[in-house]
Enzyme design. Sequence first.
Site, PDB file in Angstrom:
ATOM      1  CD  GLN A 251      -1.108  -2.134   2.345  1.00 15.19           C
ATOM      2  OE1 GLN A 251      -0.151  -2.299   2.352  1.00 15.19           O
ATOM      3  NE2 GLN A 251      -1.932  -3.144   3.358  1.00 15.19           N
ATOM      4  CG  ASP A 252       5.268   2.952   0.657  1.00 17.38           C
ATOM      5  OD1 ASP A 252       5.502   3.244   1.774  1.00 17.38           O
ATOM      6  OD2 ASP A 252       6.086   3.310  -0.281  1.00 17.38           O
ATOM      7  CB  VAL A 253       2.229   6.876  -0.823  1.00  9.81           C
ATOM      8  CG1 VAL A 253       2.285   8.004  -1.980  1.00  9.81           C
ATOM      9  CG2 VAL A 253       0.940   6.873  -0.324  1.00  9.81           C
TER      10      VAL A 253
END
Length: 297
Positions: A251-253
């Site tokens: 989910q890391d931006v």
Amino acid sequence: MTTLKIKLPEIFNYQECLSFLHRGFDDCLHQINKNTIIKALNIENNISLVSITYNQGILQVSLLWGDSSPNHQALIKSYINRWFDLQTDLKAFYDMGARDPILKPLIDKYWGLRLIGIEDLFEALSWAIIGQQINLGFAYKTKRALVEKYGKYVDYNGVPYYLFPTPEIISNCTVDALKKLQFSRNKATYIIALAQSFIQGVISKEQLLASGKGNSEEVVSQLTKLKGIGTWTANYAMMKCLKIPSAFPIQDVGLHNALKQQLDLDQKPSTDKILELSQGWKNWESYATVYLWRSLV
DNA sequence: CGCCAGGCTTAGG
DNA sequence: CCTAAGCATGGC
């Protein structure tokens, strides 16, 4: 002064590792002067200060302050080995990456970069919680405020070299005290409770490493039982501290932005798209993430 | 003012 | 199990 020599693996580039430690953010837990890293270490409640530099294929570690007994020297060596992840054989990653359109150019460009870890689990989790949903510059600023208020330090030539605060200290903080350091109410609550969990023995690095042998889902499930730790935070800590190669903060931006840039997409990729793109990265997801993060400069 | 930032929890299906 | 909404706190 005691100087230790650490042998390096074939695939290693000191400048690449430095570039990560030095990437434009103001990290309060190490200092870099030219090509020398200075860092305070807390190994089994024994504090020392080391300087690290590279010379002709080896790392030279000088003990600037602290216990210089042979036993502790060995502990420092093993700490540095883990911190720079020197025991991982990157050849298998590079062989896989050579056939991967996303990874190949990154490996060529950042050859020798290693996963620089966060050896203390309380620090890794706290840092991840601090970094949730805020920009990295502000995250580093908040970490510095916490460390300078509650961390021990080694004074060397008039300069303080800080250690991350221990669970003992943070467990006694109030939410309002942390809010003054620009923590949100929720993050302050999470970190204080996390510290208490460490003290009560609800969580420990040793226990997670043991339970996680070959089963990273078990580790995720144990970590996410704690308030404030979701799947991103769990995977971040598994990657940076437990060194589980399949850890993947999907989910890391930053990961999203790196993929968008590498693939020249109009929008950030969806989770399904990332799962598809990462099909070939089995058991190297954490290194793929390291190299993608590196591409963000 | 609006949008973004190394997300998480809770409520409601 | 999945989705949407609400939530804090700043940076730019």
